[in-house]
Write an enzyme that holds these catalytic residues in place. Structure first.
Site, PDB file in Angstrom:
ATOM      1  N   HIS A 190     -16.373  76.636 -66.095  1.00  0.00           N
ATOM      2  CA  HIS A 190     -17.345  75.639 -66.230  1.00  0.00           C
ATOM      3  C   HIS A 190     -17.771  75.401 -68.244  1.00  0.00           C
ATOM      4  O   HIS A 190     -18.298  76.330 -68.634  1.00  0.00           O
ATOM      5  CB  HIS A 190     -18.435  75.193 -65.637  1.00  0.00           C
ATOM      6  CG  HIS A 190     -19.136  76.061 -65.666  1.00  0.00           C
ATOM      7  ND1 HIS A 190     -20.063  77.084 -64.698  1.00  0.00           N
ATOM      8  CD2 HIS A 190     -20.328  76.239 -66.231  1.00  0.00           C
ATOM      9  CE1 HIS A 190     -20.103  77.410 -64.440  1.00  0.00           C
ATOM     10  NE2 HIS A 190     -21.196  77.336 -65.868  1.00  0.00           N
ATOM     11  N   SER A 191     -17.475  74.925 -68.479  1.00  0.00           N
ATOM     12  CA  SER A 191     -17.871  73.936 -69.895  1.00  0.00           C
ATOM     13  C   SER A 191     -17.444  74.980 -71.217  1.00  0.00           C
ATOM     14  O   SER A 191     -18.138  74.792 -72.104  1.00  0.00           O
ATOM     15  CB  SER A 191     -19.999  74.254 -70.122  1.00  0.00           C
ATOM     16  OG  SER A 191     -20.009  73.236 -69.188  1.00  0.00           O
TER      17      SER A 191
END
Length: 351
Positions: free
Chosen positions: A237-238
């Site tokens: 994620h991210s």
């Protein structure tokens, strides 16, 4: 498809040495040369192998060479070979249309000449660009945008709100936009961190089979333009990858890591969270990068934990010398013990 050496040379901007009217219908690898084929050979040994084969002609780089075979000389033989692969083995053309078993949600927009294969599901509000191909058993979530000339292979899942660019290829069983692996330990249990973001895959990206790219906690996980990702890669994620990165198989990149452009991850690299990697960094196979590290532009890193190549090589050489050092220390210890024993004897004689 039969092509004369003259036509092939025009296609790859090369020069024929020998009979340019000879025709070939196929290409051969250097380890399995078929009669009458064109073979790409580089290096003296491979050129001799090709000359002694039944190949009709040889594709080589520039330079002076005498050969009994007709030659096509080009500035960049591998680039020319790629062009010839596309010429002799063009991809199968898929006729546009929507298979009757496909499920198309409300307000889905399909561009011109799109193909939607068997058992594809496209949830409401999604947009599929012109000339894109969705092969069988794909699931496209709500409000997904897919650009033009993009190909999605079977069994791919793309979660809600993800953005896929143009000229993108995603191979079988890859998952785009699943929840990130985010938990915090509270009151004796693992509390899940909600992930409300999405994934952006920019233009001209290719993603291999069985790869997972997680959506961001907030905002976007980004795969930069022109990046190529191998099979069996995990991107958390991210993460934000720059343009034209190369990521080889079994690599894992943890949350909130960012990279510059033209970064290379060799096989089985592990990158921890919140790492920043500048442009043109190369990470050797099995390199491990600890959290919050900053890797400098143009540097080659090796080892675990990651170190600049020169430092890593010195460290490895030192480690390899440890057995010899231990042996020498043991020998010196034994010699010192013998000397001490002799000194003790002399001291007693003096007394």
């Amino acid at each position: 498809m039969n092509s004369s050496l003259r036509d092939i040379a025009n296609l790859v901007q090369g020069m024929v040495i020998g009979n340019d009217a000879i025709t070939v219908s196929t290409l051969s690898p250097i380890d399995n040369i078929l009669p009458g084929s064109l073979v790409f050979a580089e290096g003296e040994d491979n050129i001799k192998l090709a000359e002694n084969s039944e190949a009709a002609a040889i594709l080589i780089g520039q330079g002076t060479i005498d050969s009994p075979k007709p030659l096509i000389q080009v500035k960049n033989p591998f680039k020319a070979f790629i062009a010839l692969l596309n010429h002799f083995y063009p991809p199968r053309r898929i006729s546009p249309g929507v298979h009757p078993t496909a499920v198309i949600g409300a307000e889905v927009q399909l561009g011109d000449e799109v193909y939607v294969g068997p058992f594809v599901v496209i949830e409401s509000g999604s947009i599929i660009g012109n000339h894109s191909v969705l092969k069988s058993h794909i699931h496209i979530g709500h409000n997904v945008v897919i650009g033009d000339h993009t190909t999605i292979h079977p069994q791919v899942t793309i979660y809600d709100n993800c953005r896929i660019g143009s000229n993108v290829t995603i191979h079988a069983s890859t998952v785009i936009g699943s929840d990130g692996f985010g938990y915090t330990f509270v009151d004796g249990q693992h509390l899940k961190v909600p992930h409300s973001g999405y994934v952006v895959i920019e233009n001209n990206v290719e993603i291999g089979a069985n790869t997972a790219i997680d959506k961001a906690t907030l905002g976007a996980t980004v795969i930069g333009e022109g990046t190529k990702i191998d099979n069996l890669v995990q991107i958390a994620h991210s993460v934000k990858l720059g343009k034209h990165n190369i990521i080889c198989a079994f690599t894992g990149i943890a949350g909130s890591t960012t990279t510059g452009n033209n970064v290379i991850f060799a096989a089985n690299v592990g990158v921890s969270d919140h790492v920043h990697i500048e442009d043109e960094v190369i990470l050797g196979a099995r390199t491990g990068v600890p959290p919050h590290k900053h890797l400098k532009k143009g540097t080659v890193y090796l080892g675990n934990p990651a170190k600049p190549k020169d430092v890593a090589i010195k460290h490895e050489l030192s480690v390899n010398r440890i057995p010899l050092i231990r042996k020498n220390i043991k020998s010196l210890t034994e010699q010192v013990a013998v000397i001490n024993k002799k000194l003790d004897i002399k001291a007693k004689e003096v007394e």
